[in-house]
Scaffold this motif. Structure first.
Motif, PDB file in Angstrom:
ATOM      1  N   ARG A  76       0.829  -1.192   0.000  1.00 32.71           N
ATOM      2  CA  ARG A  76       0.000   0.000   0.000  1.00 32.71           C
ATOM      3  C   ARG A  76       0.869   1.250   0.000  1.00 32.71           C
ATOM      4  O   ARG A  76       2.003   1.244   0.486  1.00 32.71           O
ATOM      5  CB  ARG A  76      -0.924   0.047   1.241  1.00 32.71           C
ATOM      6  CG  ARG A  76      -1.786  -1.190   1.435  1.00 32.71           C
ATOM      7  CD  ARG A  76      -2.724  -1.448   0.276  1.00 32.71           C
ATOM      8  NE  ARG A  76      -3.655  -0.355   0.044  1.00 32.71           N
ATOM      9  CZ  ARG A  76      -4.472  -0.311  -1.012  1.00 32.71           C
ATOM     10  NH1 ARG A  76      -4.452  -1.284  -1.911  1.00 32.71           N
ATOM     11  NH2 ARG A  76      -5.300   0.703  -1.168  1.00 32.71           N
ATOM     12  N   VAL A  77       0.321   2.320  -0.578  1.00 30.56           N
ATOM     13  CA  VAL A  77       0.936   3.652  -0.553  1.00 30.56           C
ATOM     14  C   VAL A  77       0.102   4.519   0.372  1.00 30.56           C
ATOM     15  O   VAL A  77      -1.125   4.553   0.245  1.00 30.56           O
ATOM     16  CB  VAL A  77       0.957   4.259  -1.977  1.00 30.56           C
ATOM     17  CG1 VAL A  77       1.436   5.712  -1.937  1.00 30.56           C
ATOM     18  CG2 VAL A  77       1.828   3.423  -2.918  1.00 30.56           C
ATOM     19  N   PRO A  78       0.725   5.186   1.358  1.00 35.20           N
ATOM     20  CA  PRO A  78       2.162   5.315   1.618  1.00 35.20           C
ATOM     21  C   PRO A  78       2.681   4.365   2.704  1.00 35.20           C
ATOM     22  O   PRO A  78       3.844   4.493   3.101  1.00 35.20           O
ATOM     23  CB  PRO A  78       2.264   6.765   2.096  1.00 35.20           C
ATOM     24  CG  PRO A  78       1.008   6.957   2.887  1.00 35.20           C
ATOM     25  CD  PRO A  78      -0.060   6.157   2.156  1.00 35.20           C
ATOM     26  N   ASP A  79       1.852   3.436   3.177  1.00 42.35           N
ATOM     27  CA  ASP A  79       2.277   2.593   4.296  1.00 42.35           C
ATOM     28  C   ASP A  79       3.544   1.812   3.986  1.00 42.35           C
ATOM     29  O   ASP A  79       4.464   1.738   4.811  1.00 42.35           O
ATOM     30  CB  ASP A  79       1.157   1.620   4.673  1.00 42.35           C
ATOM     31  CG  ASP A  79      -0.094   2.341   5.151  1.00 42.35           C
ATOM     32  OD1 ASP A  79       0.036   3.517   5.552  1.00 42.35           O
ATOM     33  OD2 ASP A  79      -1.189   1.753   5.110  1.00 42.35           O
ATOM     34  N   ASP A  80       3.610   1.234   2.791  1.00 40.85           N
ATOM     35  CA  ASP A  80       4.773   0.434   2.416  1.00 40.85           C
ATOM     36  C   ASP A  80       5.740   1.181   1.515  1.00 40.85           C
ATOM     37  O   ASP A  80       6.922   0.840   1.461  1.00 40.85           O
ATOM     38  CB  ASP A  80       4.306  -0.850   1.710  1.00 40.85           C
ATOM     39  CG  ASP A  80       3.376  -1.677   2.577  1.00 40.85           C
ATOM     40  OD1 ASP A  80       3.792  -2.062   3.684  1.00 40.85           O
ATOM     41  OD2 ASP A  80       2.232  -1.930   2.146  1.00 40.85           O
ATOM     42  N   LEU A  81       5.248   2.158   0.798  1.00 36.66           N
ATOM     43  CA  LEU A  81       6.095   2.931  -0.109  1.00 36.66           C
ATOM     44  C   LEU A  81       5.491   4.315  -0.283  1.00 36.66           C
ATOM     45  O   LEU A  81       4.329   4.446  -0.664  1.00 36.66           O
ATOM     46  CB  LEU A  81       6.205   2.239  -1.478  1.00 36.66           C
ATOM     47  CG  LEU A  81       7.153   2.903  -2.482  1.00 36.66           C
ATOM     48  CD1 LEU A  81       8.611   2.636  -2.092  1.00 36.66           C
ATOM     49  CD2 LEU A  81       6.888   2.394  -3.900  1.00 36.66           C
TER      50      LEU A  81
END
Length: 340
Positions: free
Chosen positions: A265-270
Motif C-alpha cells: 500500500r501507498v504510503p504505508d509500504d512505499l
C-alpha cells in the motif's frame, strides 16, 4: 436555404461587394459609420457565414495553427492539446492536432503536412530532444511560418520556446521525500529524454544537499508509458527503498499497479511523489503528492508567443530574436507520503 453571399448584402445596402468585404473583415476602408452599421446588421439578419477559404487567399492567412505532440495518450500532452485548442479558438484560430507517436521521422512528416495545409504557425513538442535528424533540424530552422517549441527543446533550432524547470521539479520531489525522513529514495526516470535527465539531475542535487550518496542501484529506466513503468517497478520493489520519485504521472500509475499487485500500500509500504499532477491520480487512494506543471499557464504563454508573431505587428516580429521562457513548477502535497 441558399447561402448568403457578399453580393447579396451589397445589393441590399447599395454598396460594392468590395466595401462590404472590407467592413466584415475589419479592414481599413472609406465607409461611413452608418453604412458600417447597416452592413453588419444585414449580415447578422441574413446569417452570413464568411467563406474562410476565399478569405485566406485574400489575406494570406488561414487562421489555423498546427500542433505536434509525441503521445496523445499522455494525460499531460492531452491536457496541453486541450488547453491550446481552447485558447486558439478563443482568438479565432483553428488548431489542427497531430500525434507523432514518439518518432522524429513523424515530426518531420507532420510539420511538412501542416505547412502544406497552410497553417499560420506550429506548436511543436519534439519526440526526441537528442535527435541528430538533420532533415528535421533543417526543416525547423527554415520553417516559413512561426514555430513555438513547447515543453521540449531542440538545440540548434533557434525559435521561440517555453517549458517548465525540470531540474527544479526533480529537486522538489526528492527534497520532499527526504524531508519526511526517507533515506533510501528510488526513482523511475526516462534517460532518453532531456526532460528525464534534468529531473534526474534535480533528484541528485536533493540527495547531495541532504548528504546522501547517490546510489545508481536505486535508479530505474522507463519510457513515459504505463506498461514500461510497470516493468521497471519490479526492480524497484526488490530494493530496500522506502520512497520513490516517479517522474511522470504515467510512470506513477505503472508503479502503483505493480505495488498493488504485490499486496503493498501507498504510503504505508512505499511513499510516492509523482510528476505532472494530472487528474489521473483521482482514480487512486491515496491521492498522489505531485509536481505540478500548470498546463493552462504554459499553454497561455505558448499562444501569447505565437500571436506575437502572427498578429497585427507580425512584420516587426518576424525579425525579432527568439524568445525563451522557463516556468516554475510547484509541489502539490496530498496523501502519498508518510514521515519516517
Amino acid at each position: 436555404m441558399p447561402k448568403v453571399t457578399l453580393k447579396d448584402i451589397a445589393r441590399e445596402v447599395g454598396l460594392s461587394p468590395t466595401s462590404v468585404s472590407l467592413v466584415l473583415n475589419n479592414r481599413p476602408c472609406r465607409v461611413s459609420e452608418e453604412n458600417r452599421r447597416r452592413i453588419k446588421e444585414v449580415a447578422r439578419r441574413k446569417h452570413y457565414i464568411p467563406n474562410q477559404i476565399a478569405r485566406s487567399l485574400v489575406m494570406q492567412q488561414s487562421h489555423s495553427f498546427g500542433l505536434v505532440v509525441p503521445n496523445i495518450q499522455s494525460r499531460y500532452f492531452a491536457s496541453l492539446a486541450n488547453n491550446l485548442e481552447i485558447l486558439c479558438r478563443e482568438k479565432g484560430y483553428l488548431l489542427l492536432i497531430t500525434n507523432s507517436v514518439g518518432s522524429s521521422e513523424s515530426d518531420t512528416e507532420l510539420v511538412r503536412l501542416l505547412v502544406n495545409r497552410g497553417v499560420d504557425g506550429i506548436f511543436l513538442v519534439v519526440s526526441d530532444e537528442f535527435t541528430t535528424d538533420r532533415e528535421l533540424i533543417d526543416d525547423l530552422t527554415q520553417l516559413p511560418v512561426p514555430l513555438v517549441m513547447v515543453d521540449r527543446f531542440l538545440d540548434g533550432v533557434s525559435r521561440d520556446r517555453v517549458r517548465y524547470d525540470n531540474e527544479l521539479g526533480g529537486y522538489l520531489a526528492t527534497d520532499h521525500l527526504l524531508g519526511h525522513g526517507h533515506r533510501r529514495v528510488a526513482c523511475i526516470i526516462n534517460p532518453e529524454s532531456n526532460t528525464g535527465r534534468l529531473r534526474l539531475a534535480g533528484y541528485r542535487r536533493a540527495l547531495d544537499e541532504h548528504g546522501i550518496p547517490f546510489d545508481p542501484g536505486l535508479v530505474f529506466e522507463s519510457d513515459y508509458y504505463i506498461p514500461d513503468a510497470w516493468q521497471a517497478a519490479e526492480g524497484l520493489l526488490a530494493t530496500d527503498a522506502t520512497a520513490a520519485f516517479a517522474s511522470s504521472d504515467n510512470i506513477a500509475l505503472g508503479l502503483l499497479k505493480r505495488v498493488y499487485e504485490h499486496g503493498m500500500r501507498v504510503p504505508d509500504d512505499l511513499s510516492v511523489v509523482s510528476y505532472d499532477n494530472s487528474a489521473a491520480d483521482s482514480l487512486f487512494e491515496p491521492a498522489l503528492t505531485s509536481i505540478e506543471q500548470n498546463v493552462p499557464a504554459i499553454a497561455g504563454v505558448a499562444v501569447e508567443m505565437m500571436l506575437a508573431r502572427v498578429g497585427e505587428h507580425a512584420d516587426d516580429a518576424e525579425y525579432a530574436p527568439p524568445v525563451e521562457r522557463m516556468l516554475t513548477p510547484r509541489l502539490v502535497e496530498k496523501d502519498s507520503v508518510r514521515a519516517l
